[in-house]
Write an enzyme that holds these catalytic residues in place. Sequence first.
Site, PDB file in Angstrom:
ATOM      1  N   HIS A   1      29.285 -36.989  -7.674  1.00 23.31           N
ATOM      2  CA  HIS A   1      28.454 -37.636  -8.690  1.00 23.31           C
ATOM      3  C   HIS A   1      27.493 -38.566  -7.932  1.00 23.31           C
ATOM      4  O   HIS A   1      27.843 -39.093  -6.876  1.00 23.31           O
ATOM      5  CB  HIS A   1      29.414 -38.456  -9.566  1.00 23.31           C
ATOM      6  CG  HIS A   1      28.814 -39.048 -10.799  1.00 23.31           C
ATOM      7  ND1 HIS A   1      28.038 -40.177 -10.773  1.00 23.31           N
ATOM      8  CD2 HIS A   1      28.911 -38.694 -12.106  1.00 23.31           C
ATOM      9  CE1 HIS A   1      27.689 -40.486 -12.012  1.00 23.31           C
ATOM     10  NE2 HIS A   1      28.211 -39.602 -12.845  1.00 23.31           N
TER      11      HIS A   1
ATOM     12  N   ASP B   1      37.074 -41.114  -5.957  1.00 28.37           N
ATOM     13  CA  ASP B   1      36.479 -41.358  -7.259  1.00 28.37           C
ATOM     14  C   ASP B   1      37.325 -40.596  -8.286  1.00 28.37           C
ATOM     15  O   ASP B   1      37.264 -39.370  -8.361  1.00 28.37           O
ATOM     16  CB  ASP B   1      35.023 -40.869  -7.227  1.00 28.37           C
ATOM     17  CG  ASP B   1      34.360 -40.845  -8.601  1.00 28.37           C
ATOM     18  OD1 ASP B   1      35.052 -41.070  -9.609  1.00 28.37           O
ATOM     19  OD2 ASP B   1      33.147 -40.581  -8.651  1.00 28.37           O
TER      20      ASP B   1
ATOM     21  N   GLN C   1      36.901 -38.656 -13.137  1.00 27.74           N
ATOM     22  CA  GLN C   1      37.050 -37.423 -13.895  1.00 27.74           C
ATOM     23  C   GLN C   1      38.511 -36.966 -13.928  1.00 27.74           C
ATOM     24  O   GLN C   1      38.879 -36.110 -14.720  1.00 27.74           O
ATOM     25  CB  GLN C   1      36.168 -36.357 -13.229  1.00 27.74           C
ATOM     26  CG  GLN C   1      35.649 -35.299 -14.133  1.00 27.74           C
ATOM     27  CD  GLN C   1      34.934 -35.834 -15.357  1.00 27.74           C
ATOM     28  OE1 GLN C   1      35.327 -35.531 -16.473  1.00 27.74           O
ATOM     29  NE2 GLN C   1      33.905 -36.651 -15.187  1.00 27.74           N
TER      30      GLN C   1
ATOM     31  N   LYS D   1      36.498 -42.953 -19.724  1.00 31.27           N
ATOM     32  CA  LYS D   1      36.789 -41.527 -19.542  1.00 31.27           C
ATOM     33  C   LYS D   1      38.207 -41.202 -20.020  1.00 31.27           C
ATOM     34  O   LYS D   1      38.604 -40.053 -20.047  1.00 31.27           O
ATOM     35  CB  LYS D   1      36.632 -41.136 -18.062  1.00 31.27           C
ATOM     36  CG  LYS D   1      35.233 -41.377 -17.482  1.00 31.27           C
ATOM     37  CD  LYS D   1      34.319 -40.185 -17.645  1.00 31.27           C
ATOM     38  CE  LYS D   1      32.883 -40.491 -17.299  1.00 31.27           C
ATOM     39  NZ  LYS D   1      32.463 -40.110 -15.969  1.00 31.27           N
TER      40      LYS D   1
ATOM     41  N   CYS E   1      24.346 -35.768 -13.265  1.00 25.25           N
ATOM     42  CA  CYS E   1      24.371 -36.761 -12.173  1.00 25.25           C
ATOM     43  C   CYS E   1      24.887 -36.140 -10.885  1.00 25.25           C
ATOM     44  O   CYS E   1      25.579 -36.809 -10.112  1.00 25.25           O
ATOM     45  CB  CYS E   1      25.210 -37.980 -12.522  1.00 25.25           C
ATOM     46  SG  CYS E   1      24.582 -38.911 -13.898  1.00 25.25           S
TER      47      CYS E   1
END
Length: 404
Positions: free
Chosen positions: A121, A198, A201, A224, A362
Amino acid sequence: MFNVEKIRKDFPILQREVNGKALIYLDNAATSQTPQQVIDAIVDYYTHYNANIHRGVHTLSQEATDKYEAARLTVQKHFNAKEAHEIILTAGTTHGINLVAHGFASILTKGDEVLVSALEHHSNIVPWQMLCEKTGATLKVIPMNTDGELIMADYNQLLSEKTKLVFVNHISNALGTINPIEEIITKAHQVGAAVLVDGAQACPHIKADMQALDVDFYVVSAHKMCGPTGVGMLYGKEEWLNKLPPYQGGGEMIAEVSFEKTTYAGLPHKFEAGTPNICGGIAFGAAIDYMNTIGFEAIDKYEHELLEYATAELLKIENLKIFGTAKNKTSVISFNLEGIHPYDIGTLLDKMGIAVRTGHHCAQPIMSFFNIPGTVRASFAFYNTKAEVDALVSGVKTAQRMLA
Ligand SMILES: *Cc1c(COP(=O)(O)O)cnc(C)c1O
């Protein structure tokens, strides 16, 4: 027992209509919807104990402080961090990454190398580019194959004693690929590099265990995973958080201030300058509690059924191509119809009440890799249904006919 009809009753927004049609919300990778339990936590805060934390002796301030710190413990427990002060409550994933990137500016020097994956991202690319510009370190990219999987042999080649940091997402938001972060972390540690994952997600699908992963930094956004926007977690190993300088100066992050010298507060407050998103932090805790009452194993199993069903049904449509065909993936389907711009499909689907994402998500480098301007992305959550998948498939067919 997983009962999707019962679960759907927790989400008031799923009752609304869009353009005269029942809403079908398939943009969960951008943000998830909010259950009543989390909405209630927000209303309760502003109705009963809205006050600033940590500073006040009065009852409301103490109640707010207790609830906020209890939320930190909920986050700690969920992600199995060793210490509560290893949990920094941030404004979200982007904030957490920038905090770490800023800190590494005082650690990296010219000649150092940092590795990023081809699947990132923008928020896990740009801060590191800025860091490299500042420090003279070199950014190198772990490439991917046409299924959207990282090429691990190339990763092994890229690693050396020059490597200081590796950053990679747990799951790609554009393609749904689940990256082999266990192996990435182990290999990075063998050359003495730190790893930032990260998890934005991954957090709605996987209960990541900080101690088992032995990861150095892990970042997520509450929105999220059924929580509100503008709040998230940065997990950092204590030894790393102690090495990094503060990100922002201000109230709450100091031990003592004079005009000659200021000393900083200990963890986690060193990284929590100013009044935080108090209500958001508390609601983040409520969201984690909510998701755990559903259960991550049940969520995973159900979402996989949806993914497999939707993949099979969409592939029956002529001239439809799915991008991201990794063996290990979550309930994200990025696709295009030959000769039709994704934006036009998204617009027509919206007329039918179906919310999908269109564009580059993104993640422009991924789109460049496939040589496409963008995709239509349908991303499923545990409150979606097979009937909604059917509606998507029929909507895509209708759009294809209208745009051909
Ligand atoms: C959503 C997302 C982000 C950005 O999260 P913010 O809440 O906007 O800071 C970063 N990385 C991935 C993989 C994401 O899915």
